[in-house]
Write a protein that holds these residues in place. Structure first.
Motif, short mmCIF file in Angstrom:
data_model
loop_
_atom_site.label_atom_id
_atom_site.label_comp_id
_atom_site.label_asym_id
_atom_site.label_seq_id
_atom_site.Cartn_x
_atom_site.Cartn_y
_atom_site.Cartn_z
N SER A 1 -41.33 109.56 46.22
CA SER A 1 -40.26 108.99 47.03
C SER A 1 -39.79 107.68 46.43
CB SER A 1 -40.76 108.76 48.46
OG SER A 1 -39.81 108.01 49.22
N ASP A 2 -38.51 107.59 46.25
CA ASP A 2 -37.85 106.34 45.83
C ASP A 2 -37.51 105.59 47.12
OD1 ASP A 2 -36.01 104.40 45.09
OD2 ASP A 2 -34.45 105.83 44.55
N HIS A 3 -38.47 104.80 47.63
CA HIS A 3 -38.24 104.10 48.88
C HIS A 3 -37.27 102.94 48.63
CE1 HIS A 3 -39.52 103.86 53.10
NE2 HIS A 3 -39.19 102.58 52.99
N THR A 4 -36.29 102.77 49.54
CA THR A 4 -35.17 101.86 49.27
C THR A 4 -34.84 101.02 50.50
OG1 THR A 4 -34.23 103.49 47.73
CG2 THR A 4 -32.76 101.78 48.54
N ASP A 5 -34.57 99.75 50.26
CA ASP A 5 -34.11 98.85 51.32
C ASP A 5 -32.59 99.00 51.43
OD1 ASP A 5 -33.03 96.45 52.63
OD2 ASP A 5 -35.10 95.71 52.57
N ARG A 6 -32.11 99.58 52.53
CA ARG A 6 -30.70 99.91 52.64
C ARG A 6 -29.81 98.68 52.86
NH1 ARG A 6 -30.72 104.65 50.10
NH2 ARG A 6 -32.33 106.01 50.96
N ASP A 7 -30.37 97.59 53.41
CA ASP A 7 -29.57 96.38 53.55
C ASP A 7 -29.35 95.72 52.20
OD1 ASP A 7 -29.13 96.56 56.28
OD2 ASP A 7 -31.00 95.55 56.78
N ILE A 8 -30.41 95.61 51.40
CA ILE A 8 -30.27 95.04 50.06
C ILE A 8 -29.39 95.93 49.19
CG2 ILE A 8 -31.52 94.37 47.97
CD1 ILE A 8 -33.86 93.57 49.72
N GLU A 9 -29.46 97.24 49.42
CA GLU A 9 -28.68 98.19 48.62
C GLU A 9 -27.18 97.96 48.74
OE1 GLU A 9 -29.22 102.89 47.56
OE2 GLU A 9 -29.17 102.34 49.68
N ARG A 10 -26.74 97.37 49.85
CA ARG A 10 -25.31 97.07 50.02
C ARG A 10 -24.83 96.08 48.98
NH1 ARG A 10 -25.31 94.80 55.76
NH2 ARG A 10 -23.12 94.39 55.27
N TYR A 11 -25.75 95.26 48.46
CA TYR A 11 -25.39 94.23 47.49
C TYR A 11 -25.84 94.57 46.07
CZ TYR A 11 -24.71 91.83 51.87
OH TYR A 11 -24.28 91.51 53.14
N SER A 12 -26.94 95.30 45.95
CA SER A 12 -27.43 95.68 44.63
C SER A 12 -28.33 96.90 44.75
CB SER A 12 -28.23 94.53 43.99
OG SER A 12 -28.87 94.98 42.81
N ILE A 13 -27.87 98.03 44.22
CA ILE A 13 -28.69 99.23 44.24
C ILE A 13 -29.95 99.00 43.41
CG2 ILE A 13 -28.80 101.65 43.55
CD1 ILE A 13 -25.83 101.87 44.12
N LEU A 14 -29.80 98.36 42.26
CA LEU A 14 -30.94 98.12 41.38
C LEU A 14 -32.02 97.29 42.07
CD1 LEU A 14 -32.13 98.52 38.59
CD2 LEU A 14 -30.91 96.48 37.83
N TRP A 15 -31.63 96.19 42.71
CA TRP A 15 -32.63 95.33 43.35
C TRP A 15 -33.20 95.97 44.61
CZ3 TRP A 15 -35.45 91.95 41.19
CH2 TRP A 15 -34.96 91.21 40.11
N SER A 16 -32.41 96.81 45.29
CA SER A 16 -32.94 97.48 46.48
C SER A 16 -34.07 98.42 46.12
CB SER A 16 -31.82 98.24 47.19
OG SER A 16 -31.43 99.39 46.46
#
Length: 247
Positions: A108-123
């Motif tokens: 699973s590529d667990h992802t922070d969806r709030d951070i993803e709004r600004y940077s997919i890489l950093w999320s």
């Protein structure tokens, strides 16, 4: 002069075709997460729409599949992961491990969806990549690969369910990574991208489970973990915001 990659040793178990279990250490030097790695580009649109609903902007000027390098320290097989917010979610993915031969896992590529709004890489780097500790040999599933199936649940709810035939075959994934990165040879791990949820919307919860099923040999690979929002341990009014301007 560039420094050589320092490997991180990870312990796995290979499930042989006859069901025997073979311990197998893996020296990890590079890890990549892929996005939009489908055979038909149109098949990726539904997941792109799904994350766009959450405010995520994909870099469409970069050819698909897009490659996100992830620090190898972010890999885990733990039954619990710690996150900083309530809007994080997992995604079932095929995982490739390149060593003396090619191995297949599920994770699973667990992802922070709030951070993803600004940077997919950093999320993606802000949350762990989770992988189950059992693997298959690619040569054991290669001839019937397209009959295998990926699925996931969140808090017991069906979240994703998709045949692996939607995605680029593992050998093509390796060709893409070889063409577009400087990483070569053993020590590489690749999370091969995901597919839209059964509802077409992101979901969140405290328990994520995923599996890769092989109906021909009658077996499964599994991974699962609890999601713990560690910021909740700080009392309201004393929590540092995850992002500027947050209340």
């Amino acid at each position: 002069m560039a420094m050589a990659d320092t490997p991180t040793r990870r312990e796995f178990v290979v499930v042989e075709r006859d069901g025997a279990l073979t311990p197998r250490p893996f020296d990890l030097t590079r890890m990549f997460n892929l996005g939009s790695a489908t055979r038909d580009a149109a098949a990726a649109v539904a997941h792109q729409d799904e994350v766009a609903e959450a405010g995520v902007r994909i870099a469409f000027d970069v050819p698909a599949p897009r490659i996100y390098p992830i620090g190898t320290w972010a890999l885990t097989s733990d039954e619990r992961i710690d996150v900083q917010g309530s809007r994080t979610s997992g995604e079932v993915e095929i995982v490739l491990l390149v060593d003396d031969e090619l191995y297949i896992g599920v994770g699973s590529d667990h992802t922070d969806r709030d951070i993803e709004r600004y940077s997919i890489l950093w999320s993606k780097q802000s949350c762990p990549n989770v992988i189950g500790n059992r693997l298959w040999r690619w040569r054991d599933v290669r001839e019937h690969w397209d009959e295998c199936r990926l699925s996931s649940t969140i808090d017991g709810r069906v979240y994703q369910d998709v045949p692996v035939s939607v995605f680029l075959p593992p050998e093509r994934i390796l060709e893409v990574v070889a063409e577009r990165t400087t990483a070569t040879g053993p020590g590489m791990m690749i999370f091969c991208g995901t597919y839209v949820s059964v509802t077409g919307h992101l979901d969140f919860g405290t328990r994520f489970e995923c599996r890769l099923a092989d109906p021909v040999l009658g077996r499964e690979l599994n991974a699962g973990y609890d999601v713990v929002e560690i910021r909740a341990a700080v009392r309201p009014g004393f929590r540092v915001p995850v992002q500027a301007g947050e209340r």
